[in-house]
Design an enzyme around this catalytic site. Structure first.
Site, mmCIF file in Angstrom:
data_model
loop_
_atom_site.group_PDB
_atom_site.id
_atom_site.type_symbol
_atom_site.label_atom_id
_atom_site.label_comp_id
_atom_site.label_asym_id
_atom_site.label_seq_id
_atom_site.Cartn_x
_atom_site.Cartn_y
_atom_site.Cartn_z
ATOM 1 N N LYS A 1 0.517 7.931 -9.150
ATOM 2 C CA LYS A 1 -0.771 7.913 -8.165
ATOM 3 C C LYS A 1 -0.433 8.319 -6.861
ATOM 4 O O LYS A 1 -1.547 8.838 -6.186
ATOM 5 C CB LYS A 1 -1.217 6.278 -8.392
ATOM 6 C CG LYS A 1 -1.368 5.838 -9.742
ATOM 7 C CD LYS A 1 -1.869 4.331 -9.660
ATOM 8 C CE LYS A 1 -0.809 3.324 -9.219
ATOM 9 N NZ LYS A 1 0.288 3.232 -10.298
ATOM 10 N N ARG B 1 -7.242 -3.465 -9.765
ATOM 11 C CA ARG B 1 -6.479 -3.518 -10.986
ATOM 12 C C ARG B 1 -6.817 -4.733 -11.805
ATOM 13 O O ARG B 1 -6.101 -5.045 -12.805
ATOM 14 C CB ARG B 1 -4.932 -3.975 -10.264
ATOM 15 C CG ARG B 1 -4.219 -2.850 -10.036
ATOM 16 C CD ARG B 1 -2.697 -3.274 -9.675
ATOM 17 N NE ARG B 1 -2.311 -2.209 -8.926
ATOM 18 C CZ ARG B 1 -1.183 -1.852 -8.863
ATOM 19 N NH1 ARG B 1 -0.300 -2.191 -9.461
ATOM 20 N NH2 ARG B 1 -0.878 -0.828 -7.954
ATOM 21 N N ARG C 1 13.244 7.403 -7.764
ATOM 22 C CA ARG C 1 12.228 7.549 -6.394
ATOM 23 C C ARG C 1 12.730 7.167 -5.183
ATOM 24 O O ARG C 1 13.563 6.115 -5.092
ATOM 25 C CB ARG C 1 11.022 6.720 -7.024
ATOM 26 C CG ARG C 1 9.972 6.335 -5.876
ATOM 27 C CD ARG C 1 8.740 5.987 -6.317
ATOM 28 N NE ARG C 1 8.623 4.516 -6.528
ATOM 29 C CZ ARG C 1 7.634 3.953 -7.019
ATOM 30 N NH1 ARG C 1 6.560 4.433 -7.138
ATOM 31 N NH2 ARG C 1 7.816 2.499 -7.399
ATOM 32 N N ARG D 1 12.264 1.316 -3.389
ATOM 33 C CA ARG D 1 11.447 0.020 -3.034
ATOM 34 C C ARG D 1 12.196 -1.159 -3.640
ATOM 35 O O ARG D 1 12.850 -1.038 -4.821
ATOM 36 C CB ARG D 1 10.182 0.342 -4.043
ATOM 37 C CG ARG D 1 9.013 0.898 -2.818
ATOM 38 C CD ARG D 1 7.856 1.421 -3.680
ATOM 39 N NE ARG D 1 7.389 0.718 -4.585
ATOM 40 C CZ ARG D 1 6.112 0.691 -5.107
ATOM 41 N NH1 ARG D 1 5.401 1.575 -4.864
ATOM 42 N NH2 ARG D 1 5.734 -0.364 -6.229
ATOM 43 N N ARG E 1 5.962 -5.230 -14.302
ATOM 44 C CA ARG E 1 4.684 -4.396 -13.675
ATOM 45 C C ARG E 1 3.922 -3.731 -14.809
ATOM 46 O O ARG E 1 2.648 -3.699 -14.795
ATOM 47 C CB ARG E 1 5.216 -3.731 -12.508
ATOM 48 C CG ARG E 1 5.547 -4.288 -11.235
ATOM 49 C CD ARG E 1 6.666 -3.603 -10.728
ATOM 50 N NE ARG E 1 5.923 -2.314 -9.807
ATOM 51 C CZ ARG E 1 6.808 -1.334 -9.705
ATOM 52 N NH1 ARG E 1 8.042 -1.534 -9.683
ATOM 53 N NH2 ARG E 1 6.397 -0.182 -9.520
HETATM 54 P P1 AP5 Z 1 4.544 7.673 -7.735
HETATM 55 O O1 AP5 Z 1 3.542 8.516 -7.159
HETATM 56 O O2 AP5 Z 1 5.259 6.798 -6.686
HETATM 57 O O3 AP5 Z 1 3.933 6.711 -8.770
HETATM 58 P P2 AP5 Z 1 2.920 5.492 -8.677
HETATM 59 O O4 AP5 Z 1 1.848 5.654 -9.793
HETATM 60 O O5 AP5 Z 1 2.223 5.488 -7.297
HETATM 61 O O6 AP5 Z 1 3.958 4.294 -8.873
HETATM 62 P P3 AP5 Z 1 3.759 2.889 -8.221
HETATM 63 O O7 AP5 Z 1 5.255 2.248 -8.712
HETATM 64 O O8 AP5 Z 1 3.864 2.990 -6.683
HETATM 65 O O9 AP5 Z 1 2.761 2.107 -8.706
HETATM 66 P P4 AP5 Z 1 2.650 0.566 -8.886
HETATM 67 O O10 AP5 Z 1 1.261 0.603 -9.511
HETATM 68 O O11 AP5 Z 1 3.702 -0.197 -9.575
HETATM 69 O O12 AP5 Z 1 3.007 0.045 -7.304
HETATM 70 P P5 AP5 Z 1 2.093 -0.281 -6.137
HETATM 71 O O13 AP5 Z 1 2.697 0.065 -4.703
HETATM 72 O O14 AP5 Z 1 0.569 0.088 -6.412
HETATM 73 O O15 AP5 Z 1 5.676 8.431 -8.503
HETATM 74 C C1 AP5 Z 1 6.774 7.852 -9.200
HETATM 75 C C2 AP5 Z 1 7.909 8.905 -9.034
HETATM 76 O O16 AP5 Z 1 7.754 10.034 -9.864
HETATM 77 C C3 AP5 Z 1 8.319 9.459 -7.606
HETATM 78 O O17 AP5 Z 1 9.689 9.693 -7.433
HETATM 79 C C4 AP5 Z 1 7.437 10.937 -7.776
HETATM 80 O O18 AP5 Z 1 8.236 11.955 -6.838
HETATM 81 C C5 AP5 Z 1 7.503 11.265 -9.352
HETATM 82 N N1 AP5 Z 1 6.620 12.155 -9.888
HETATM 83 C C6 AP5 Z 1 5.206 11.896 -9.817
HETATM 84 N N2 AP5 Z 1 4.581 12.601 -10.460
HETATM 85 C C7 AP5 Z 1 5.367 13.158 -10.998
HETATM 86 C C8 AP5 Z 1 5.292 14.468 -12.129
HETATM 87 N N3 AP5 Z 1 4.058 14.989 -12.617
HETATM 88 N N4 AP5 Z 1 6.392 14.952 -12.564
HETATM 89 C C9 AP5 Z 1 7.504 14.516 -12.315
HETATM 90 N N5 AP5 Z 1 7.919 13.479 -11.442
HETATM 91 C C10 AP5 Z 1 6.726 12.832 -10.818
HETATM 92 O O19 AP5 Z 1 1.943 -1.868 -6.340
HETATM 93 C C11 AP5 Z 1 3.222 -2.538 -6.174
HETATM 94 C C12 AP5 Z 1 2.821 -4.182 -6.223
HETATM 95 O O20 AP5 Z 1 1.916 -4.497 -5.363
HETATM 96 C C13 AP5 Z 1 2.328 -4.586 -7.709
HETATM 97 O O21 AP5 Z 1 3.356 -4.842 -8.501
HETATM 98 C C14 AP5 Z 1 1.764 -5.738 -7.079
HETATM 99 O O22 AP5 Z 1 2.451 -6.853 -6.912
HETATM 100 C C15 AP5 Z 1 1.067 -5.572 -5.962
HETATM 101 N N6 AP5 Z 1 -0.241 -5.056 -5.904
HETATM 102 C C16 AP5 Z 1 -0.751 -3.739 -5.737
HETATM 103 N N7 AP5 Z 1 -1.887 -3.463 -5.769
HETATM 104 C C17 AP5 Z 1 -2.540 -4.576 -6.438
HETATM 105 C C18 AP5 Z 1 -3.759 -5.156 -6.752
HETATM 106 N N8 AP5 Z 1 -4.973 -4.119 -6.543
HETATM 107 N N9 AP5 Z 1 -4.012 -6.204 -7.125
HETATM 108 C C19 AP5 Z 1 -2.976 -7.302 -7.205
HETATM 109 N N10 AP5 Z 1 -1.433 -6.973 -6.869
HETATM 110 C C20 AP5 Z 1 -1.508 -5.569 -6.336
HETATM 111 MG MG MG Z 2 2.571 4.264 -5.612
#
Ligand code: AP5
Ligand code: MG
Length: 229
Positions: free
Chosen positions: A13, A85, A124, A157, A168
């Site tokens: 994402k 979410r 990552r 992270r 998660r």
């Molecule tokens: P990356 O782009 O970082 O993936 P991502 O989908 O953004 O993964 P996240 O871990 O950030 O998602 P998340 O939902 O857990 O975290 P968030 O910060 O939103 O890619 C991952 C890796 O793969 C990278 O190294 C990249 O280079 C590589 N990659 C990408 N695409 C690729 C491809 N096609 N091929 C090969 N490699 C690739 O949320 C964190 C926390 O915040 C949650 O756990 C929760 O506690 C809280 N939170 C956030 N939003 C909410 C909400 N709306 N409601 C409640 N709590 C929330």
């Molecule tokens: Mg992310």
């Protein structure tokens, strides 16, 4: 145009949000980034969010929703990464957009199997200054440990430990898949195979947006590419 990006942890994402924001001239808003910032600065919301974040649980709807809606105020053309979410967040988002005569135009779901997600998250690295996303194996920086875009140092992270990742992922399938279905029922969902290369995933998203009727915006990308912008 307002777009949501859905996908499990590590599905890409953040990676795609950065690319699409540049290509479609949209403003990216990532709930995870806003939370990490609030936690780092120990704001009142950040203090409430921290234990949920550290466990890999969802932060309470009210906290996240207020944060993201505040960050969207006055913006025109948004790409949302990580929000909504829960169904409650989706209703609050729709309600807030409707008040200013806007709506969600498309929701993109990046589908990636669990074993690929775990592999990606272990490699990552994130840039300290702007949250640019890198990967030692699949998307490395030119200089190890330094962001190509802004020269800031990279970090791992705190929620990328194996136990937290599993929690998660469980939350994604129990809480967020119903939100994906909510947008599917509205005819706004684009399903994308997220296991392809970063560039191919990006092209498939643009093609999906075009097929969904966001032709004018996607044509603008093609013109920019042709004119070398
Ligand atoms: P990356 O782009 O970082 O993936 P991502 O989908 O953004 O993964 P996240 O871990 O950030 O998602 P998340 O939902 O857990 O975290 P968030 O910060 O939103 O890619 C991952 C890796 O793969 C990278 O190294 C990249 O280079 C590589 N990659 C990408 N695409 C690729 C491809 N096609 N091929 C090969 N490699 C690739 O949320 C964190 C926390 O915040 C949650 O756990 C929760 O506690 C809280 N939170 C956030 N939003 C909410 C909400 N709306 N409601 C409640 N709590 C929330
Ligand atoms: Mg992310």
């Amino acid at each position: 145009m307002n777009i949501i990006l859905f996908g499990a942890q590590g599905s890409g994402k953040g990676t795609q949000a950065q690319m699409l924001a540049d290509e479609l001239k949209l403003q990216p808003r990532a709930s995870g980034e806003l939370l990490r910032d609030a936690i780092a600065h120990e704001t009142p919301a950040g203090k409430i969010a921290k234990p949920y974040y550290d466990r890999g649980d969802l932060v309470p709807d009210e906290i996240v929703t207020e944060m993201i809606l505040e960050s969207m105020r006055g913006a025109n053309g948004i790409i949302l990464d990580g929000f909504p979410r829960t169904l409650r967040q989706a209703y609050l988002l729709d309600e807030s957009l409707a008040k200013v005569g806007q709506r969600i135009d498309a929701a993109v779901y990046l589908e990636v199997p669990r074993e690929v997600l775990l592999e990606r998250l272990s490699g990552r690295w994130i840039c300290r200054a702007h949250g640019h996303v890198w990967n030692v194996k699949t998307h490395p920086t030119r200089i190890p440990g330094i962001c190509d875009y802004d020269g800031s140092p990279l970090y791992h992270r705190s929620d990328d430990s194996p136990e937290t990742i599993n929690r998660r992922l469980e939350k994604f399938f129990s809480e967020t898949i119903p939100v994906v279905d909510f947008y599917a029922r509205q005819g706004k969902l684009i399903r994308i195979d997220g296991t392809d290369t970063i560039e191919h995933v990006n092209q498939h998203i643009l093609a999906g947006l075009s097929a969904l009727g966001q032709q004018s915006v996607v044509s603008a990308v093609a013109e920019d590419r042709t004119s070398g912008k």
